[in-house]
Design an enzyme around this catalytic site. Sequence first.
Site, PDB file in Angstrom:
ATOM      1  N   HIS A  43      -3.402  -5.821   1.168  1.00 60.50           N
ATOM      2  CA  HIS A  43      -2.741  -6.064   2.454  1.00 60.50           C
ATOM      3  C   HIS A  43      -2.827  -7.549   2.840  1.00 60.50           C
ATOM      4  O   HIS A  43      -3.821  -7.952   3.434  1.00 60.50           O
ATOM      5  CB  HIS A  43      -3.456  -5.270   3.553  1.00 60.50           C
ATOM      6  CG  HIS A  43      -3.284  -3.801   3.460  1.00 60.50           C
ATOM      7  ND1 HIS A  43      -2.337  -3.111   4.178  1.00 60.50           N
ATOM      8  CD2 HIS A  43      -3.953  -2.872   2.741  1.00 60.50           C
ATOM      9  CE1 HIS A  43      -2.429  -1.818   3.903  1.00 60.50           C
ATOM     10  NE2 HIS A  43      -3.405  -1.644   3.044  1.00 60.50           N
ATOM     11  N   CYS A  46       0.834  -1.206   0.000  1.00 58.02           N
ATOM     12  CA  CYS A  46       0.000   0.000   0.000  1.00 58.02           C
ATOM     13  C   CYS A  46       0.874   1.263   0.000  1.00 58.02           C
ATOM     14  O   CYS A  46       1.518   1.551  -0.989  1.00 58.02           O
ATOM     15  CB  CYS A  46      -0.966  -0.061   1.183  1.00 58.02           C
ATOM     16  SG  CYS A  46      -2.360   1.061   1.013  1.00 58.02           S
ATOM     17  N   GLU A  92      -1.272  -8.864   5.256  1.00 56.56           N
ATOM     18  CA  GLU A  92      -1.200  -8.948   6.725  1.00 56.56           C
ATOM     19  C   GLU A  92      -2.564  -8.812   7.387  1.00 56.56           C
ATOM     20  O   GLU A  92      -2.699  -9.080   8.576  1.00 56.56           O
ATOM     21  CB  GLU A  92      -0.206  -7.899   7.268  1.00 56.56           C
ATOM     22  CG  GLU A  92      -0.704  -6.466   7.337  1.00 56.56           C
ATOM     23  CD  GLU A  92      -0.637  -5.706   6.007  1.00 56.56           C
ATOM     24  OE1 GLU A  92      -0.428  -6.348   4.964  1.00 56.56           O
ATOM     25  OE2 GLU A  92      -0.805  -4.474   6.025  1.00 56.56           O
TER      26      GLU A  92
END
Lengths: 77, 227
Positions: B201, B85, B203
């Site tokens: 993302h 990002c 994560e």
Amino acid sequence: MIIKVVVTLKNGVLDPQGKAIQQTLNGMNFSSVDDVRQGKFFEININENDETKAKLQVEDMCKKLLANLVIEDYKIL
Amino acid sequence: MKSSVIIFPGSNCDRDMDVALKKFGFKNQMIWHNDNSIPKSDLIVLPGGFSYGDYLRCGSIASKSKIIKSVIDFANSGGLVLGICNGFQILTETGLLPGILQQNKYLNFICRNVFVKVKDKQNKYFKDIKKNILELHIAHNEGNYFCSNDEMKSLEDNNQIAVTYCNKNGDESNENNPNGAIKNIAGIFNNKKNVLGMMPHPERMIDKYLSGEDGSLFFENLLRNLN
């Protein structure tokens, strides 16, 4: 001295903000507005007496930081 | 395996990334942007967020920070650098990746799950990954990837397009492009494929009860390929 710089999107690069401003102006009855391109304006106060030297430094700043040359053009005023 | 997550003023996905890396077995360390060097690492991560409040252009100020020289040296020596990002935006501003992330086409901040297609598996990030289509999360205002025609030709010729937006069946048509990115690009590699920048993302997708587990696949796979 103060050097002024304008950074704008290159021709052909999509400018969604400019488009939204144009549509808003049209909606406010500014019907003759065909297109709006928006950009950034900088005033750089530089400790330099020679205008040519100052502008050369600002040009370097434009290339290295102020503008991203993939999508933007800069103009030193 | 050792990883380092760089924290900039305004990073806000740094701790999520730390949790994810540790969950899958990395020995992670957090590095402040004003440090001069990075301890020995197998992976450097530039996390998501809004470094320097997105001033000037997203990622532009962070790309000139003190630690970046070490990141560039590490990448140029073949080390793995992952930008998620805002990290992707920083990588384009450093010049490690071509192009730029512009404002989303429809001017809206997008925060939702998307599907992305893995376009290349000849790299340490996606080699042998089990799925071809991953469900990941995006949250950005500037994810509209753009590059010059020459840069695009070079990305395509060298198979540097990493992931593209699609639907769950892998359809990459326009309605499955959330932000107007050229050719639905969600992530790209540098020409050696050790540097990966992507908007989604992973994560945020590491727990089946909270989100989904396709991010787990990404980290497990990366760790396996590094071992």
